[in-house]
Design a protein around this motif. Structure first.
Motif, PDB file in Angstrom:
ATOM      1  N   LEU A 129       0.830  -1.210   0.000  1.00 48.34           N
ATOM      2  CA  LEU A 129       0.000   0.000   0.000  1.00 48.34           C
ATOM      3  C   LEU A 129       0.866   1.263   0.000  1.00 48.34           C
ATOM      4  O   LEU A 129       0.522   2.254  -0.658  1.00 48.34           O
ATOM      5  CB  LEU A 129      -0.949   0.001   1.198  1.00 48.34           C
ATOM      6  CG  LEU A 129      -2.072  -1.041   1.133  1.00 48.34           C
ATOM      7  CD1 LEU A 129      -2.837  -1.078   2.453  1.00 48.34           C
ATOM      8  CD2 LEU A 129      -3.039  -0.754  -0.022  1.00 48.34           C
ATOM      9  N   LEU A 130       1.976   1.247   0.739  1.00 45.33           N
ATOM     10  CA  LEU A 130       2.872   2.409   0.717  1.00 45.33           C
ATOM     11  C   LEU A 130       3.378   2.653  -0.708  1.00 45.33           C
ATOM     12  O   LEU A 130       3.426   3.805  -1.173  1.00 45.33           O
ATOM     13  CB  LEU A 130       4.063   2.198   1.648  1.00 45.33           C
ATOM     14  CG  LEU A 130       3.786   2.115   3.161  1.00 45.33           C
ATOM     15  CD1 LEU A 130       5.094   1.905   3.923  1.00 45.33           C
ATOM     16  CD2 LEU A 130       3.080   3.367   3.660  1.00 45.33           C
ATOM     17  N   TYR A 131       3.748   1.594  -1.401  1.00 40.62           N
ATOM     18  CA  TYR A 131       4.223   1.753  -2.781  1.00 40.62           C
ATOM     19  C   TYR A 131       3.093   2.194  -3.705  1.00 40.62           C
ATOM     20  O   TYR A 131       3.307   2.951  -4.656  1.00 40.62           O
ATOM     21  CB  TYR A 131       4.891   0.457  -3.274  1.00 40.62           C
ATOM     22  CG  TYR A 131       6.329   0.376  -2.831  1.00 40.62           C
ATOM     23  CD1 TYR A 131       6.674  -0.136  -1.584  1.00 40.62           C
ATOM     24  CD2 TYR A 131       7.359   0.875  -3.624  1.00 40.62           C
ATOM     25  CE1 TYR A 131       7.987  -0.174  -1.147  1.00 40.62           C
ATOM     26  CE2 TYR A 131       8.690   0.851  -3.192  1.00 40.62           C
ATOM     27  CZ  TYR A 131       8.993   0.327  -1.959  1.00 40.62           C
ATOM     28  OH  TYR A 131      10.291   0.317  -1.527  1.00 40.62           O
ATOM     29  N   THR A 132       1.900   1.721  -3.422  1.00 38.46           N
ATOM     30  CA  THR A 132       0.754   2.142  -4.232  1.00 38.46           C
ATOM     31  C   THR A 132       0.478   3.628  -4.027  1.00 38.46           C
ATOM     32  O   THR A 132       0.240   4.373  -4.985  1.00 38.46           O
ATOM     33  CB  THR A 132      -0.489   1.309  -3.879  1.00 38.46           C
ATOM     34  OG1 THR A 132      -0.182  -0.085  -4.052  1.00 38.46           O
ATOM     35  CG2 THR A 132      -1.664   1.667  -4.767  1.00 38.46           C
ATOM     36  N   GLY A 133       0.536   4.058  -2.761  1.00 43.14           N
ATOM     37  CA  GLY A 133       0.332   5.485  -2.489  1.00 43.14           C
ATOM     38  C   GLY A 133       1.354   6.345  -3.203  1.00 43.14           C
ATOM     39  O   GLY A 133       1.030   7.423  -3.715  1.00 43.14           O
ATOM     40  N   ARG A 134       2.587   5.872  -3.247  1.00 46.52           N
ATOM     41  CA  ARG A 134       3.643   6.680  -3.841  1.00 46.52           C
ATOM     42  C   ARG A 134       3.620   6.653  -5.367  1.00 46.52           C
ATOM     43  O   ARG A 134       3.823   7.675  -6.007  1.00 46.52           O
ATOM     44  CB  ARG A 134       5.004   6.213  -3.330  1.00 46.52           C
ATOM     45  CG  ARG A 134       6.152   7.041  -3.884  1.00 46.52           C
ATOM     46  CD  ARG A 134       7.426   6.896  -3.096  1.00 46.52           C
ATOM     47  NE  ARG A 134       7.332   7.466  -1.760  1.00 46.52           N
ATOM     48  CZ  ARG A 134       8.379   7.673  -0.973  1.00 46.52           C
ATOM     49  NH1 ARG A 134       9.590   7.341  -1.366  1.00 46.52           N
ATOM     50  NH2 ARG A 134       8.227   8.195   0.229  1.00 46.52           N
ATOM     51  N   GLY A 164       1.155   4.887  -7.408  1.00 38.85           N
ATOM     52  CA  GLY A 164      -0.099   4.576  -8.060  1.00 38.85           C
ATOM     53  C   GLY A 164      -0.793   5.807  -8.633  1.00 38.85           C
ATOM     54  O   GLY A 164      -0.360   6.937  -8.436  1.00 38.85           O
ATOM     55  N   ASP A 165      -1.872   5.547  -9.327  1.00 35.57           N
ATOM     56  CA  ASP A 165      -2.645   6.628  -9.929  1.00 35.57           C
ATOM     57  C   ASP A 165      -3.771   7.069  -8.992  1.00 35.57           C
ATOM     58  O   ASP A 165      -4.210   6.312  -8.117  1.00 35.57           O
ATOM     59  CB  ASP A 165      -3.252   6.161 -11.261  1.00 35.57           C
ATOM     60  CG  ASP A 165      -2.200   6.025 -12.361  1.00 35.57           C
ATOM     61  OD1 ASP A 165      -1.064   6.535 -12.169  1.00 35.57           O
ATOM     62  OD2 ASP A 165      -2.496   5.397 -13.388  1.00 35.57           O
ATOM     63  N   ASN A 201      -6.987   9.274  -3.844  1.00 38.82           N
ATOM     64  CA  ASN A 201      -5.637   9.535  -4.348  1.00 38.82           C
ATOM     65  C   ASN A 201      -4.727   8.327  -4.140  1.00 38.82           C
ATOM     66  O   ASN A 201      -4.723   7.714  -3.078  1.00 38.82           O
ATOM     67  CB  ASN A 201      -5.042  10.752  -3.640  1.00 38.82           C
ATOM     68  CG  ASN A 201      -5.738  12.034  -4.040  1.00 38.82           C
ATOM     69  OD1 ASN A 201      -6.347  12.110  -5.106  1.00 38.82           O
ATOM     70  ND2 ASN A 201      -5.663  13.043  -3.183  1.00 38.82           N
ATOM     71  N   GLY A 202      -3.962   8.024  -5.166  1.00 38.07           N
ATOM     72  CA  GLY A 202      -2.971   6.953  -5.051  1.00 38.07           C
ATOM     73  C   GLY A 202      -3.583   5.583  -4.856  1.00 38.07           C
ATOM     74  O   GLY A 202      -2.913   4.671  -4.380  1.00 38.07           O
ATOM     75  N   SER A 203      -4.836   5.407  -5.227  1.00 42.85           N
ATOM     76  CA  SER A 203      -5.516   4.142  -4.926  1.00 42.85           C
ATOM     77  C   SER A 203      -5.559   3.187  -6.117  1.00 42.85           C
ATOM     78  O   SER A 203      -6.135   2.112  -6.000  1.00 42.85           O
ATOM     79  CB  SER A 203      -6.943   4.421  -4.452  1.00 42.85           C
ATOM     80  OG  SER A 203      -7.712   4.956  -5.504  1.00 42.85           O
TER      81      SER A 203
END
Lengths: 371, 371
Positions: A186-191, A193-194, A201-203
């Motif tokens: 999830l941290l990588y997705t937040g950073r 992701g789209d 955001n970032g989801s």
């Protein structure tokens, strides 16, 4: 024909991880009834459709139901697309992954065949999607050693290192969902992701997310796991898991994968609300392209840690497909050559099924037994 | 003296959320034994120290133990710093939040006093950190209505909207940890947090993370919650929760808050390994400064949704401290004025305790009963 890199591919987010629970050997091989395995015909029910249908409601597994390292298979069992006890036949797996995820027929056959020969009982045509089960006894003649098949949870052959949401077997729990690893995803997705106006955001989980996350996971485990094994078979399945998640967990309506949807599969092991399977069958080329894309940002190569904790690269395998050769020839037990009757017939059927999507000639296994 | 904005402050990540479970009224008021509440002396055990000590191991709560919306209080009860049944006295709360988190004496007194008068039984000096309990019966003379106190889980007065990891009461579960909201916090941490060589990229939760996350949560709930209440008391507690998390959940060794540590508190409700409480007492000014910093990126103001779903700003309160006045005067029941004997004495003690860190004169409550 697949390129050498492409031919590495074998999608297995389905196929992931293990630690066997000790069960008393239930039935002796002599009491087993052989079942002739037949590759099902290609279905033409391969369009977009809402999953689950009314006939497949979620039901939490009971204490004796097997669940394992693969959220896709667990989800199918929790909805009854696979038997709810988690013990499935080759044919049931092929049907279930098409029905639930629209996985293409030959890719499904290779994965199901590999699971069965690696960790199931091909005589009675049953494999556990979790650990050992009294329903999957020792093979006739104890052809793969005296212990019952471990199910896909058993480390080695099928389940391997550098998973997304399970620890390496040498580090921790390699079977069950690990919050700590999913949090990292999830941290990588937040950073990376789209953003989405609907889920926030970032989801939205993208290839870029997987590029960075999978590389970070490798770097971590290379340091933490003294016995890291990341040979070409497992290496490709590991990246293939990420490609699988992007391509098979995404909502078929728009092809995007949001964190609530991903969490539904990984954490709750249930199909999300208003979720549609992909609109076209996902085959080995789709996963292969995904693996190539994910690897391209941080190219690494197959290998393993040595006794000093150094990552040592493997020599290339000069074969039709390195991943096929490593997984299905080097990893599966040579002792299957001693099979007779129905078991022999089934082993041959499954070996052909595994080779098919690689476009390679089937080669008989040469690996060790009882491991 | 606190600035008007600073004086808003009241740290309550501790204090957060609710839905009452119906319990039969256990003991009648006449059977209750009054306990005189005495504000404990200021302790000088207020340095850095590893938590928990050997006398306070984690133990999962039993089925009758009360747990509620506040991860800090739940964690203290899971380690026996608060009674493991989740029913605590004013004095026990003050001692536990100092022992476990190094919360400063007057801030702890205000929070504990507010919890007791809002949702506890100040005659017998007990409040539930979760929902209703037969151990916390109706107040003598049913002075706050015929129902037993709701515990801090009960929506209104204490528990309120726009929490970090619980839904608004009108939207969903306002008591228990919600993966969906915590996942969102992790997405914001990944995007706005700091990197760590130990816990990984984007794994350090910062003020910037809270600035963006808290604003996003407000925007969401303003749309989703038709009865959103975000008046100055709850508004400040809501931002104070975020400031509390940054300042009290951070490891006292270096003052940073990593996602594994945050997950330990929020998800597992246990103190993390190798965790130290902060090195100096955290007081109302610390939380006030945190609230100001978090708000500064996206300044919004107290208000509530109207029947058309429009967010309507409140008129300013012209008092010593708007947050004190809203929480302790407007929210607490005026009917406490009918108290006699020990209850009257305790109400007065607690009213003084609440006012103290605000530097405001104590004002008697004017709010409705039985809500």
């Amino acid at each position: 024909m697949l390129s050498p890199s492409r031919a590495l591919q074998l999608s297995t987010a389905f196929l992931c991880i293990s630690n066997a629970v000790a069960f008393p050997a239930a039935s002796t091989p002599s009491a087993q009834k052989g079942v002739v395995i037949v590759v099902p015909p290609v279905s033409n029910d391969t369009g977009i459709k809402m999953i689950p249908d009314n006939a497949h409601p979620f039901q939490a597994p009971g204490p004796n139901d097997q669940r394992g390292p693969c959220p896709g298979l667990n989800t199918l069992a929790n909805h009854g697309y696979l038997p709810r006890n988690g013990i499935a036949s080759f044919e049931q797996i092929i049907t279930a992954v098409r029905e639930g995820f629209n996985m293409e027929h030959d890719l499904a056959g290779a994965l199901a065949g590999f699971a069965m020969l690696a960790r199931g009982n091909a005589f009675i045509d049953l494999v556990s999607i979790g650990g050992e089960s009294p329903l999957v006894p020792v093979l006739p003649g104890a052809i793969d050693g005296p212990n019952p098949p471990g199910g896909i949870s058993k480390h080695g052959r099928f389940e391997g290192d550098v998973s997304m949401t399970r620890q390496d077997a040498a580090i921790g729990d390699n079977v069950h969902f690990q919050d700590s690893l999913y949090d990292e995803l999830l941290l990588y997705t937040g950073r990376f992701g789209d953003d989405s106006p609907v889920t926030g955001n970032g989801s939205i989980v993208t290839t870029k997310v997987m590029q960075e996350f999978k590389f970070a996971r490798f770097v971590e485990d290379q340091v933490k796991d003294p016995v890291l094994q990341y040979h070409v078979g497992r290496f490709t399945l590991s990246y293939g898991e990420a490609a699988f998640v992007l391509n098979f967990f995404a909502n078929g309506t728009d092809g995007t994968l949001s964190t609530p949807v991903m969490g539904s599969f990984f954490r709750n092991q249930t199909f999300p609300d208003d979720w549609y399977r992909r609109s076209s069958p996902g085959d080995i080329n789709l996963i292969g392209e995904g693996v190539d894309q994910i690897l391209s940002a941080h190219p690494i190569a197959p290998g393993a840690n040595d006794a000093n904790g150094n990552y040592v690269l493997d020599a290339p395998l000069n074969t039709c497909s390195a991943v096929y050769f490593n997984l299905a020839v080097q990893n599966l037990p040579a002792s299957y050559s001693k099979a007779t009757g129905i078991l022999k017939q089934n082993v041959n059927t499954l070996i052909q099924a595994i080779a098919k999507p690689f476009g390679c000639p089937a080669v008989f296994p040469t690996g060790p037994s009882g491991v």
